[in-house]
Design an enzyme around this catalytic site. Structure first.
Site, short mmCIF file in Angstrom:
data_model
loop_
_atom_site.label_atom_id
_atom_site.label_comp_id
_atom_site.label_asym_id
_atom_site.label_seq_id
_atom_site.Cartn_x
_atom_site.Cartn_y
_atom_site.Cartn_z
N GLY A 211 -1.74 39.83 -19.95
CA GLY A 211 -2.40 39.82 -18.63
C GLY A 211 -3.00 41.19 -18.34
O GLY A 211 -4.18 41.30 -17.95
N HIS A 212 -2.21 42.24 -18.55
CA HIS A 212 -2.74 43.59 -18.37
C HIS A 212 -3.89 43.84 -19.35
O HIS A 212 -4.90 44.47 -19.00
CB HIS A 212 -1.65 44.64 -18.62
CG HIS A 212 -0.46 44.55 -17.72
ND1 HIS A 212 0.76 44.11 -18.16
CD2 HIS A 212 -0.31 44.84 -16.40
CE1 HIS A 212 1.63 44.15 -17.15
NE2 HIS A 212 1.00 44.57 -16.07
N LYS B 235 -3.25 37.07 -10.13
CA LYS B 235 -1.85 36.65 -10.00
C LYS B 235 -1.22 37.23 -8.74
O LYS B 235 -0.39 36.60 -8.09
CB LYS B 235 -1.05 37.08 -11.22
CG LYS B 235 0.42 36.79 -11.07
CD LYS B 235 1.14 37.06 -12.35
CE LYS B 235 2.63 37.00 -12.12
NZ LYS B 235 3.11 38.23 -11.48
N VAL C 17 -3.54 35.30 -16.53
CA VAL C 17 -3.28 34.91 -17.92
C VAL C 17 -1.91 34.24 -17.98
O VAL C 17 -0.94 34.76 -17.41
CB VAL C 17 -3.32 36.13 -18.86
CG1 VAL C 17 -2.97 35.73 -20.29
CG2 VAL C 17 -4.69 36.81 -18.80
N SER D 78 4.24 37.93 -16.81
CA SER D 78 4.74 38.92 -15.87
C SER D 78 5.69 39.84 -16.63
O SER D 78 6.42 39.39 -17.52
CB SER D 78 5.51 38.23 -14.74
OG SER D 78 6.35 39.17 -14.07
P1 AMP Z 1 1.93 45.16 -12.61
O1 AMP Z 1 2.10 46.07 -13.78
O2 AMP Z 1 2.80 43.95 -12.65
O3 AMP Z 1 1.95 45.89 -11.30
O4 AMP Z 1 0.49 44.58 -12.74
C1 AMP Z 1 -0.62 45.41 -12.94
C2 AMP Z 1 -1.85 44.59 -12.78
O5 AMP Z 1 -1.86 43.54 -13.74
C3 AMP Z 1 -1.94 43.92 -11.41
O6 AMP Z 1 -3.27 44.00 -10.94
C4 AMP Z 1 -1.52 42.51 -11.71
O7 AMP Z 1 -2.08 41.58 -10.81
C5 AMP Z 1 -2.09 42.31 -13.09
N1 AMP Z 1 -1.40 41.22 -13.77
C6 AMP Z 1 -0.07 41.03 -13.86
N2 AMP Z 1 0.21 39.87 -14.48
C7 AMP Z 1 -0.99 39.31 -14.79
C8 AMP Z 1 -1.38 38.09 -15.45
N3 AMP Z 1 -0.50 37.21 -15.92
N4 AMP Z 1 -2.70 37.86 -15.59
C9 AMP Z 1 -3.63 38.74 -15.13
N5 AMP Z 1 -3.32 39.90 -14.52
C10 AMP Z 1 -2.02 40.18 -14.35
#
Ligand code: AMP
Length: 250
Positions: A29-30, A142, A169, A178
């Site tokens: 996703g990232h 997400k 994703v 996640s």
């Molecule tokens: P985080 O590290 O969880 O704070 O997420 C960093 C970024 O990645 C944030 O903008 C989230 O929305 C995005 N993100 C997290 N999970 C996903 C995913 N499954 N698909 C797309 N973007 C994601």
């Protein structure tokens, strides 16, 4: 690709700069966010910072996955130029006392169940925008409420940058990727699949029925742009959120 830890060592990127803020625990996703940045920017900066200010639960913060070497590898694999990985003291030195609050949009849903969460998110993002000076910043759909909060912050404070929101994703079974998924046991993961299945109904009542066996924080329609059906559930000690976009192709 460079790893930079100090704000003073983060020199202005060449050309169009894209920022992908993350808390590490990188996954596909990232990587989709980083790839989107790579496609339209000259310099791609990925920040990796577990922002204690946005956690309302100490055990969640303590258990948050941290593996910088792996994060650096995954960021490099999709073309990041810089990983910015500051310490907590670099971002919040002694005496730190300035906070940003996006009032109304921070109230419902996640904000209601995680007091102070969006104050922490808005503050760290504004700091990262000022530190990295990107023309584009990339966020995942997400976290739909987060996207709404950041868009409002950028508009309200006249920040000169464009916010891009990137499609969620998912694993082939439907579960949204996640960083917290690594904490799920096999049984918990099977239970967690009720979340995407419930949201796929695109109907709050039907979703509630499908989530009846789980510990549900909320299932709600949210009038973001675009509107979504959003939900948060707890599976064991892990809290998961997800949403689906409604009425897109009307
Ligand atoms: P985080 O590290 O969880 O704070 O997420 C960093 C970024 O990645 C944030 O903008 C989230 O929305 C995005 N993100 C997290 N999970 C996903 C995913 N499954 N698909 C797309 N973007 C994601």
């Amino acid at each position: 690709m460079k790893v930079v830890r100090r704000i003073a060592e983060l020199h202005a990127g060449a050309g169009i700069v894209g920022l992908v803020p993350t808390m590490g625990g990188l996954h596909a996703g990232h990587q989709a966010l980083i790839a989107a940045a790579r496609a339209e920017c000259d310099t791609v900066v990925v920040s990796v910072f577990v922002n204690a200010a946005q956690f309302d639960d100490d055990s969640d913060l303590a258990a948050y996955p941290r593996d910088e070497a792996r994060d650096v590898e995954l960021a490099a694999a999709v073309g990041a130029d810089v990983v910015f990985a500051p310490s907590a003291a670099e971002m919040y030195p002694p005496g730190y006392q300035t906070w940003v609050e996006v009032e109304e949009l921070s109230r419902g849903l996640e904000g209601e169940h995680r007091p102070g969460h969006f104050r922490g998110v808005a503050t760290v993002c504004l700091k990262l925008f000022n530190i990295v000076r990107p023309q584009f910043a990339y966020f995942g759909q997400k976290d739909a409420q987060q996207v709404a909060v950041i868009r409002r912050l950028v508009g309200d404070l006249n920040l000169d940058l464009t916010v891009r929101s990137i499609t969620t994703v998912r694993d082939p079974d439907g579960l949204a990727l996640s960083s917290r998924n690594v904490r799920l046991s096999a049984e918990e993961r099977a239970l967690a699949l009720a979340l995407p299945r419930a949201l796929a109904t695109r109907d709050a009542d039907a979703a509630r029925v499908l989530l009846a066996g789980l510990d549900v924080d909320y299932v709600e329609l949210a009038d973001f742009d675009p509107p979504v059906l959003a939900a948060a559930v707890r599976v064991g000690s892990t809290r998961l959120i997800d949403n689906v976009i409604l009425e897109e192709e009307r």
